[in-house]
Structure formats: C-alpha cells, structure tokens
Design an enzyme around this catalytic site. Structure first.
Site, mmCIF file in Angstrom:
data_model
loop_
_atom_site.group_PDB
_atom_site.id
_atom_site.type_symbol
_atom_site.label_atom_id
_atom_site.label_comp_id
_atom_site.label_asym_id
_atom_site.label_seq_id
_atom_site.Cartn_x
_atom_site.Cartn_y
_atom_site.Cartn_z
ATOM 1 C CD GLU A 186 -6.456 4.612 1.623
ATOM 2 O OE1 GLU A 186 -5.588 5.331 1.115
ATOM 3 O OE2 GLU A 186 -7.313 3.975 0.954
ATOM 4 C CD GLU A 243 -1.932 3.862 0.195
ATOM 5 O OE1 GLU A 243 -1.977 3.009 1.129
ATOM 6 O OE2 GLU A 243 -2.803 3.949 -0.688
#
Length: 318
Positions: free
Chosen positions: A153, A240
């Site tokens: 991320e 995710e």
C-alpha cells in the site's frame, strides 16, 4: 431470494470455477482484464491474508494453511511480510522474515492452492525489495502457485514513483519467472486506481493492479472509480479488504460489505480478506484463544472471521 440462492444461481449461470486448485487450473495468466487459468478459462481466487509476519509469526505455519484450505475453503492465501514495522522485520532480520513467508508458500504448494507473496510496506525500499524478489522468484519461478505483490500500500508516493519502483522489481522477477502473476499497488493505500489506468506499466505480461477497501469507509465512489479503470482495460485484483473502517477497527458495516461482495462477484474479481491475526481490533479475525495451527472453533473467531469463513464456504464450493 436469499443471498445464498442468488449466488448459487449466479455461479451456475456464469460458470465461474468456484474452487481454484492449482492441479486443476495450473498456470494463471491475464487475458484482457480477466484472471484466467492455463486453459484460458476465467478463474476467481478468494481467500485470506495472514497478518504482518512481524506481529503474528505464530500463524505462519503449514498447518494453519491446511486448516484454511480444508475448513474455510480458501483457494488462495496471502503471506504479508512486514518490512519495517514490528519485530524481526525484513529490514531487521531478513532471514527470519523470508523463512516465515516461505513456510506459508510451501504450505500452499503442499495443499494445492495459490499464494501471494506480499511485500507489506507503505514505503519504497528498492534495494531490499530487489534482493528479496530475486531470491523468491529464483526459488519459486517454476511454481504456478505463486503470485507476487510488489508493494502492499503506497501512501504518499506519487504514481510516477510507484511505477518506477514496480518496473524495477518486475524486471528482477521476470529474469527468473517469466509467467506468474505480479500485483502492483497504487497511491493512497491502493485507492487511486485511476492513476495506473491512465498510465499503466507497459512491456510486461500478467500484471494486475490492486485495490483495497474497508467497507465502513470505502463505498460506491471507490467502486465507481474501479469500474472506470476496468473499463479502460486495467486488470484489477482486490488483494486486501474487510467490513470495518479503514483503520481496521470500529463497527462492522455488513450492508456495505455485502455491496462490495455483490460487486466483486458480478465482475469476477478475485479478493482477499484481512487478516489472520489476534490483535484486539475488528479486522483481526481470531481471538487470543485461537491456536497457532488451525483447528479453530467458532468461539475462536471474531465477527469478521465468522463472516469471512461463511462467504468463503459459500462461494468457494469444491
């Protein structure tokens, strides 16, 4: 019509393979925006991510992988290697970190499911990532089970920086592994999928781009943005996700999570739920009572764990 009946009808109507075993589907590839198997048939991966290895190493074992396959019906697991945060991170102890990830990978190979090797960081660590992905792609380059996630991320990095970093890592991987899927993150915690859609990585095959959502925070706006990216030709993988707030805590939003599940199923997008861990937070799916090696009873699962298991047992029919 109940959701269960709707999903069974949906799967029968569109013919998606519900339980993607590696011995059955083999080498994955990207065709247009779809994830496909070695016969060119669209396939969906649905599974769970282990929490950061640097906080919850006790769950990084082959028995836990086997339990998730047998009891939760996962067809993919994600091994999240902590790079900078926690104890025995990759920066602090690369041997320990790598061993933990490889244990999960070996468990997935033994149990005939797919596995994502996740460089779980919010920052660019180019030299360290090059060393790691060179090592694991040499070891697992001939295994169709493996998927590489090169940057979990990105937060404040620009797409230009993320793209340049990713291209360097992809070059390293492709020297050793010409085929396996590579997942690329995008800025703002995998929210700004419009940026790679406008300027995708070129010159490599079997690349997909990741979107992450937490249903109590991320809603229709992110789904609309992702739809536009897919319509532009960008292959997307939801690596995710979960039903609570983006902090990983706060109350569950079951209605909005169901909206996301419906949306992903309608588009045939593969998805992963976060996480196999026992922290005192909503997104950790296990309680402290959960053993390290599986055999979890419902009393060992928190709300998110119960719901995730139910989704997987329904949608990943063997």
């Amino acid at each position: 019509m109940t959701n269960k009946i709707k999903y069974i009808a949906f799967l029968l109507l569109f013919g998606f393979t519900a339980f993607a075993q590696v011995s059955k589907h083999g080498q994955l590839s990207v065709k247009g925006t779809k994830l496909t198997d070695e016969k060119g048939k669209h396939v969906m991966l649905r599974g769970v991510s282990f929490g950061w290895h640097s906080f919850w190493p006790r769950f990084y074992n082959q028995n836990a992988v086997k339990w998730l396959r047998d009891d939760w019906n996962v067809n993919v697991v994600r091994a999240a290697m902590g790079i900078e945060v926690g104890n025995d991170t990759y920066i602090q102890n690369p041997q320990f970190a790598t061993e933990k990830i490889m244990t999960v990978v070996e468990g997935a190979i033994t149990n005939d499911i797919y596995v994502i090797i996740d460089w779980h960081s919010h920052n660019i660590n180019l030299e360290e990532a090059k060393l790691f992905f060179d090592q694991v792609s040499k070891k697992y380059g001939n295994s169709p089970n493996v998927i590489y996630e090169v940057f979990n991320e990105p937060d404040d990095e620009s797409w230009a920086d993320v793209k340049a970093y990713s291209e360097e890592i992809i070059k390293i991987i492709r020297k050793n592994d010409p085929d396996n899927i590579i997942l690329v993150g995008c800025p703002h915690w995998d929210q700004d999928i419009n940026l790679p859609a406008a300027d995708p990585i070129k010159g490599f095959n079997n690349i997909m781009y990741t979107v992450h959502f937490y249903a109590a925070t991320h809603k229709q706006e992110l789904r609309d943005r992702t739809d536009k990216a897919i319509e532009s030709g960008l292959p997307v993988f939801i690596s995710e996700s979960a039903g609570m707030e983006a902090s990983g805590d706060g109350p569950m939003n079951y209605d909005e999570w169901q909206n996301w599940i419906d949306w992903m199923e309608e588009r045939g997008l593969s998805w992963i739920t976060w996480s196999i861990s026992d922290k005192d937070e909503t997104c950790s799916m296990l309680k402290k009572s959960a053993s390290s090696t599986g055999e979890w009873k419902e009393k060992d699962l928190k709300e998110s764990g119960i719901k995730t298991r139910n989704y997987l047992r329904l949608l990943n029919k063997q």
